[in-house]
Design a protein around this motif. Structure first.
Motif, mmCIF file in Angstrom:
data_model
loop_
_atom_site.group_PDB
_atom_site.id
_atom_site.type_symbol
_atom_site.label_atom_id
_atom_site.label_comp_id
_atom_site.label_asym_id
_atom_site.label_seq_id
_atom_site.Cartn_x
_atom_site.Cartn_y
_atom_site.Cartn_z
ATOM 1 N N SER A 56 0.847 -1.193 0.000
ATOM 2 C CA SER A 56 0.000 0.000 0.000
ATOM 3 C C SER A 56 0.880 1.240 0.000
ATOM 4 N N TYR A 57 0.685 2.107 -0.996
ATOM 5 C CA TYR A 57 1.536 3.292 -1.190
ATOM 6 C C TYR A 57 0.714 4.549 -0.917
ATOM 7 N N SER A 58 0.142 4.602 0.278
ATOM 8 C CA SER A 58 -0.669 5.737 0.708
ATOM 9 C C SER A 58 -0.724 5.689 2.228
ATOM 10 N N SER A 59 -1.250 6.737 2.823
ATOM 11 C CA SER A 59 -1.194 6.834 4.283
ATOM 12 C C SER A 59 -1.969 5.725 4.967
ATOM 13 N N ALA A 60 -1.357 5.158 5.987
ATOM 14 C CA ALA A 60 -2.027 4.201 6.863
ATOM 15 C C ALA A 60 -2.768 4.960 7.967
ATOM 16 N N VAL A 61 -3.565 4.220 8.746
ATOM 17 C CA VAL A 61 -4.256 4.784 9.907
ATOM 18 C C VAL A 61 -3.879 3.936 11.121
ATOM 19 N N PHE A 62 -3.148 4.539 12.049
ATOM 20 C CA PHE A 62 -2.620 3.824 13.211
ATOM 21 C C PHE A 62 -3.544 4.000 14.418
ATOM 22 N N THR A 63 -3.335 3.142 15.406
ATOM 23 C CA THR A 63 -4.084 3.270 16.658
ATOM 24 C C THR A 63 -3.271 3.951 17.746
ATOM 25 N N GLY A 64 -1.954 4.087 17.534
ATOM 26 C CA GLY A 64 -1.105 4.743 18.528
ATOM 27 C C GLY A 64 0.229 5.124 17.929
ATOM 28 N N PHE A 65 0.942 6.004 18.609
ATOM 29 C CA PHE A 65 2.252 6.481 18.153
ATOM 30 C C PHE A 65 3.263 6.316 19.289
ATOM 31 N N PRO A 66 4.569 6.128 18.981
ATOM 32 C CA PRO A 66 5.099 5.988 17.628
ATOM 33 C C PRO A 66 4.787 4.610 17.049
ATOM 34 N N ALA A 67 4.646 4.561 15.734
ATOM 35 C CA ALA A 67 4.317 3.312 15.068
ATOM 36 C C ALA A 67 5.593 2.546 14.728
ATOM 37 N N ARG A 68 5.459 1.236 14.596
ATOM 38 C CA ARG A 68 6.563 0.380 14.167
ATOM 39 C C ARG A 68 6.248 -0.176 12.786
ATOM 40 N N PHE A 69 7.287 -0.614 12.081
ATOM 41 C CA PHE A 69 7.061 -1.162 10.750
ATOM 42 C C PHE A 69 6.121 -2.362 10.816
ATOM 43 N N GLU A 70 6.206 -3.130 11.893
ATOM 44 C CA GLU A 70 5.346 -4.301 12.043
ATOM 45 C C GLU A 70 3.873 -3.912 12.141
ATOM 46 N N ASP A 71 3.590 -2.641 12.485
ATOM 47 C CA ASP A 71 2.208 -2.176 12.603
ATOM 48 C C ASP A 71 1.591 -1.826 11.245
ATOM 49 N N LEU A 72 2.427 -1.667 10.212
ATOM 50 C CA LEU A 72 1.937 -1.119 8.948
ATOM 51 C C LEU A 72 0.858 -1.958 8.276
ATOM 52 N N PRO A 73 1.004 -3.278 8.134
ATOM 53 C CA PRO A 73 -0.053 -4.014 7.434
ATOM 54 C C PRO A 73 -1.437 -3.817 8.060
ATOM 55 N N ALA A 74 -1.525 -3.920 9.382
ATOM 56 C CA ALA A 74 -2.817 -3.722 10.042
ATOM 57 C C ALA A 74 -3.297 -2.283 9.866
ATOM 58 N N ALA A 75 -2.366 -1.324 9.925
ATOM 59 C CA ALA A 75 -2.749 0.082 9.774
ATOM 60 C C ALA A 75 -3.221 0.374 8.354
ATOM 61 N N GLN A 76 -2.620 -0.273 7.359
ATOM 62 C CA GLN A 76 -3.080 -0.090 5.980
ATOM 63 C C GLN A 76 -4.458 -0.712 5.791
ATOM 64 N N HIS A 77 -4.679 -1.891 6.368
ATOM 65 C CA HIS A 77 -6.006 -2.497 6.279
ATOM 66 C C HIS A 77 -7.046 -1.631 6.982
ATOM 67 N N ARG A 78 -6.671 -1.011 8.093
ATOM 68 C CA ARG A 78 -7.596 -0.129 8.806
ATOM 69 C C ARG A 78 -7.992 1.037 7.907
ATOM 70 N N LYS A 79 -7.020 1.610 7.209
ATOM 71 C CA LYS A 79 -7.310 2.704 6.270
ATOM 72 C C LYS A 79 -8.252 2.244 5.164
ATOM 73 N N ILE A 80 -7.947 1.093 4.565
ATOM 74 C CA ILE A 80 -8.766 0.582 3.462
ATOM 75 C C ILE A 80 -10.179 0.272 3.944
ATOM 76 N N ASP A 81 -10.280 -0.399 5.076
ATOM 77 C CA ASP A 81 -11.597 -0.768 5.583
ATOM 78 C C ASP A 81 -12.436 0.462 5.906
ATOM 79 N N ARG A 82 -11.786 1.506 6.412
ATOM 80 C CA ARG A 82 -12.526 2.738 6.695
ATOM 81 C C ARG A 82 -13.087 3.329 5.404
ATOM 82 N N LEU A 83 -12.293 3.335 4.332
ATOM 83 C CA LEU A 83 -12.765 3.853 3.050
ATOM 84 C C LEU A 83 -13.906 3.013 2.490
ATOM 85 N N LEU A 84 -13.781 1.695 2.579
ATOM 86 C CA LEU A 84 -14.841 0.829 2.082
ATOM 87 C C LEU A 84 -16.117 1.019 2.899
ATOM 88 N N ASP A 85 -15.975 1.230 4.203
ATOM 89 C CA ASP A 85 -17.146 1.512 5.033
ATOM 90 C C ASP A 85 -17.791 2.837 4.635
#
Length: 425
Positions: free
Chosen positions: A172-201
């Motif tokens: 995913s080459y666009s902003s993710a949506v995190f649940t907390g900061f600072p974020a880790r690279f391991e958080d990115l897949p879930a954060a990208q899915h959160r962004k996508i799911d929010r848009l689909l909703d």
């Protein structure tokens, strides 16, 4: 002053000098022509601004006990640095970094300070002379149908492996949506899915939805929509993206639900229950925003919804940038322009679309870019093995840090926007 005939030196990943290839990087490999007066003015204005700001200039020593290190800038070749800025302004500033003529131990921190004080870098009486030192955008970068294909090719068809070297596994080459900061690279897949799911909703995408996506990327949003039971038509102008997106979609077992098309948004056919477009409008160009919003409106069934994710900037900054050839438009996104919220609202309304909601989350993009930049920096060996030289690596490090600084300073924002035609279903 005639052009300096000496090839300029960049810096390898191990710190040793490297000649910039004049065939590949003509404006980095050789110094530009600039009058001594312009160079002297640049040295006075920029040098003075750097000293006034919260920066350490030319000092990479450890801070004193109990103090915090400030962002630093070390100028290795002041003559070249000020000559480039005197000739080409911010384009010259970026090219000087590409050439290895200056460095910073905290590049995003340095650029954040500069972005925060961008209006203070030039004294107010001289700001009206801006047109004397900025260049107009080249006509070849216009996003006509042919121009858009070429502009997308120049960025997105660089190499799928290049993007995979710093993006997370969702590609995913666009902003993710995190649940907390600072974020880790391991958080990115879930954060990208959160962004996508929010848009689909936001677009009300459910089982049976006929969805149009404008801007495929590498297919992750189409995959998530298909998993909900939607039937997806997704458009891209990038042959490399289309090939990999189709492979990923087939591997996931959704080949019959998703149609990946190499197609310009202006040529879309049919009507859909929903349209989603993620950070696509920035590549459209202001001249073609009416066509873009008309395409969104024309693709909707009555009562349908459009969910956009868009980078934005202030309206006056957008107007200034629209008339200017920038370092980003020269080296990263030819033909692109970041819109303002006002521009989006006005062009949407002109096409018959009403803004239903508009949510910003700039700090999430700053975190996303930080993680990409750290990953890219750690992958220099891989990037070099793919055939990308040190000038390119410095270009992309500067681009990622420059973008991160834009969001850190709030010069830029990123927003999820819902548009409708005003009718109920």
């Amino acid at each position: 002053m005639p052009p300096d005939p000496r090839p300029r030196r960049s810096v390898r990943a191990d710190g040793t000098p490297q000649r910039a290839d004049p065939a590949r990087w003509p404006d980095v490999a050789r110094l530009p022509t600039a009058s001594p007066a312009r160079t002297a003015v640049a040295a006075h204005l920029v040098g003075g601004a750097l000293k006034r700001l919260s920066l350490d200039v030319g000092d990479r020593t450890a801070p004193e006990a109990g103090t915090t290190r400030r962002p630093d800038i070390t100028i290795h070749d002041p003559d070249a640095f000020y000559l480039r800025i005197g000739r080409d302004g911010l384009i010259g500033f970026g090219e000087s970094y590409m050439a290895g003529e200056w460095d910073s131990d905290d590049l995003p921190g340095l650029l954040t300070v500069l972005a925060t004080h961008v209006d203070d870098l030039v004294p107010a009486p001289l700001r009206g002379l801006r047109a004397l030192w900025v260049s107009a955008r080249p006509g070849r970068d216009r996003n006509t149908r042919r121009g858009a294909r070429e502009n997308i090719h120049r960025h997105y068809d660089l190499s799928n492996d290049l993007f995979a070297s710093f993006l997370d596994p969702t590609l995913s080459y666009s902003s993710a949506v995190f649940t907390g900061f600072p974020a880790r690279f391991e958080d990115l897949p879930a954060a990208q899915h959160r962004k996508i799911d929010r848009l689909l909703d936001l677009a009300h995408v459910t089982d049976g939805t006929e969805l149009l996506e404008i801007g495929t990327g590498w297919g992750e949003l189409a995959l998530r929509a298909a998993a909900r039971g939607a039937r997806v038509t997704t458009l891209t102008l990038s042959a490399e993206q289309a090939e990999l997106a189709r492979a990923r979609i087939d591997d996931a077992g959704f080949g019959e639900r998703v149609d990946v098309r190499l197609c310009d948004y202006r040529d879309v056919e049919g009507r859909y229950d929903a349209v989603v477009s993620v950070e696509m409008i920035e590549a459209v160009g202001a001249e073609f925003w009416p066509s873009y919003f008309a395409a969104l409106r024309g693709a909707l069934h009555p009562g349908g919804r459009v969910a956009l994710q868009a980078i934005t900037m202030g309206h006056q900054q957008m107007l200034n940038t629209a008339a200017t050839h920038t370092w980003i438009s020269k080296y990263v996104f030819p033909g692109g322009l970041i819109p303002s919220r006002r521009a989006i609202t006005e062009h949407a309304a002109a096409a018959g679309l009403r803004t239903e909601s508009d949510l910003g989350f700039a700090e999430h993009y700053a975190q996303t870019l930080r993680l990409w930049r750290e990953r890219f920096t750690a992958s220099r060996g891989t990037v070099a093995d793919l055939g990308f030289d040190t000038v390119f690596q410095r270009l992309w490090e500067f681009y990622l840090a420059y973008s991160e600084a834009g969001f850190r300073s709030r010069y830029l924002d990123v927003r999820q926007i819902v548009l409708t035609d005003g009718t109920l279903r």
